[in-house]
Design a protein around this motif. Sequence first.
Motif, mmCIF file in Angstrom:
data_model
loop_
_atom_site.group_PDB
_atom_site.id
_atom_site.type_symbol
_atom_site.label_atom_id
_atom_site.label_comp_id
_atom_site.label_asym_id
_atom_site.label_seq_id
_atom_site.Cartn_x
_atom_site.Cartn_y
_atom_site.Cartn_z
ATOM 1 N N TYR A 92 -6.967 -2.745 -0.601
ATOM 2 C CA TYR A 92 -6.655 -1.606 0.032
ATOM 3 C C TYR A 92 -7.774 -0.929 0.981
ATOM 4 O O TYR A 92 -8.871 -1.188 0.397
ATOM 5 C CB TYR A 92 -6.743 -0.682 -1.302
ATOM 6 C CG TYR A 92 -5.159 -0.918 -2.048
ATOM 7 C CD1 TYR A 92 -4.195 -0.418 -1.830
ATOM 8 C CD2 TYR A 92 -5.293 -1.925 -3.155
ATOM 9 C CE1 TYR A 92 -2.994 -0.639 -2.371
ATOM 10 C CE2 TYR A 92 -4.303 -2.045 -4.019
ATOM 11 C CZ TYR A 92 -3.085 -1.371 -3.627
ATOM 12 O OH TYR A 92 -2.010 -1.647 -4.534
ATOM 13 N N THR A 104 2.202 1.763 -3.282
ATOM 14 C CA THR A 104 1.225 2.058 -4.313
ATOM 15 C C THR A 104 1.297 3.576 -4.103
ATOM 16 O O THR A 104 0.999 4.473 -5.209
ATOM 17 C CB THR A 104 -0.107 1.345 -4.085
ATOM 18 O OG1 THR A 104 0.248 0.280 -4.319
ATOM 19 C CG2 THR A 104 -1.145 2.031 -5.096
ATOM 20 N N GLU A 126 0.809 -1.365 -0.012
ATOM 21 C CA GLU A 126 -0.058 0.003 -0.002
ATOM 22 C C GLU A 126 0.972 1.122 0.040
ATOM 23 O O GLU A 126 0.724 2.173 -0.670
ATOM 24 C CB GLU A 126 -0.982 -0.003 1.239
ATOM 25 C CG GLU A 126 -1.773 1.012 1.159
ATOM 26 C CD GLU A 126 -2.609 1.384 2.452
ATOM 27 O OE1 GLU A 126 -2.139 1.191 3.412
ATOM 28 O OE2 GLU A 126 -3.567 2.255 2.484
ATOM 29 N N LEU A 171 -9.024 3.279 -0.154
ATOM 30 C CA LEU A 171 -8.284 3.721 -1.143
ATOM 31 C C LEU A 171 -8.635 4.950 -1.729
ATOM 32 O O LEU A 171 -8.043 6.092 -1.756
ATOM 33 C CB LEU A 171 -7.850 2.605 -2.300
ATOM 34 C CG LEU A 171 -7.016 3.183 -3.267
ATOM 35 C CD1 LEU A 171 -5.456 3.368 -2.578
ATOM 36 C CD2 LEU A 171 -6.539 2.127 -4.223
ATOM 37 N N ALA A 227 -5.446 -1.091 -8.815
ATOM 38 C CA ALA A 227 -4.789 -0.012 -8.106
ATOM 39 C C ALA A 227 -3.978 0.705 -9.246
ATOM 40 O O ALA A 227 -4.191 2.075 -9.150
ATOM 41 C CB ALA A 227 -3.820 -0.560 -7.082
#
Length: 421
Positions: free
Chosen positions: A402, A241, A238, A405, A377
């Motif tokens: 996620y 990302t 995460e 998100l 994502a």
Amino acid sequence: MEKLVIQGGTKLHGEVTISGAKNAAVAIIPATLLINGVCTVENLPNISDVQIQCKILEKLGAKVEWLDNNTVRFDTSNIESYKAPLDMTSKFRSSYYLIGALLGRCHNQDIEVGLPGGCKLGARPIDQHIKGFEALGANIEVANGKVIARAEKLVGAPIYMDTVSVGATINIMLAAVLAEGTTTIDNAAKEPHIVDVANFLNSLGADIRGAGTDIIKVNGVKSLKSGSSYSVVPDQIEAGTFMLAAVASQGDIILKNCVSEHLDCLTAKIIEIGGHVEDTGDEIRVWCNKRPTKTNIKTAPYPGFPTDLQAQMGVVLSIAEGTSVISENIWESRFQYTYELNKMGAKITTEGKTAVIKGVRKLSGATVKSTDLRGGASMILAGLCAKGMTTVTNIEYILRGYENLDKKLNELGAKISIQKE
Ligand code: EPU
């Protein structure tokens, strides 16, 4: 069915708090079965994979109490069933941890765990898990869509993994914790979530040494202690990302609650392509104020470049100056997102394990689908930096992994909404 609608063109700005690691949480939850008692787990990401894992434990007879949005108290004193049904296990990949945990907990019971599901990334065999369980003395049969396991007792053994596998390493650790004698896992995976699961088990009195190296030694103990609390490690993927979202949008963000050394290899790559990363202890600032430049990526087990960040990096390279090459060495079908990205104007060709990405100046909004969790994502990252509006469908993949998100990105200035299809 829901879809995500993204109005592109905003540079991300501000602070984001990273959640607990999905891939540690989904192993720690079944690991509570080994306690035969009570344990509180904090910093659990509230995502669908975690919710299903909790529901399966309840189905087996555990008491699962959400104390707040991210904290759960597990009481595994009264397990009545050793059968996890296929309709639940097939919803996600990490249901395979129930095999190791149930085998470790009980002896001379038939354990039945439906085969795992999860993102379609190509063949996802579990032969190394089975090899490990058999080495410890279990009988394993795969039939009718389920794994049936039984052992009179488990006895520690040396196990050499033919391939570096996150899931098999953790699963064998789970089975070995309460086994008689010592188990050695050679050619073990070294991901941060493996270390976290080992830390969790050791905090309960297990004796696991070497997690995070190639050789893990598990000295079996008689029981684990009840009544303690543990906080899950921050999510490396995460965090990565968000770092790549900052670069893709030419933004400037600060990540809170993350472990910077888990991201060393991504940090090096971001700097190589012209971005900036500043590490101030448990916060990381990432910014990029120009078009990134090309680079080459080869995915590899930790500490190599994570396959789980390959698609997000692919988006950044799709708008970079020059031609980049990505080699995907873990999953055979992890370039599905490139077909979607090409609908937005990217110029990517793939052949086998290789993607060649000719950077374009700008992506343009389109309707694209999530092909898997990380592919989904990556579509959001593409939408953030594209001109116009992007609609992402099949978002259930993204919600699996996620936590919030869309909300977290909106707090950084993105314009994302979840709408009914
Ligand atoms: N493999 C085998 N035999 C086995 C197990 C694995 O041949 O018994 C092969 C796989 O086919 C693959 C490679 O070994 O080519 C690595 O697989 P691994 O077992 O490490 O993957 P996994 O445990 O199924 C976890 C993560 C994945 C992540 C991979 C690699 C969980 C729940 N999943 O999967 O995460 O991509 O490790 O790091 O921890 C994701 O989060 O999006 C995701 C897919």
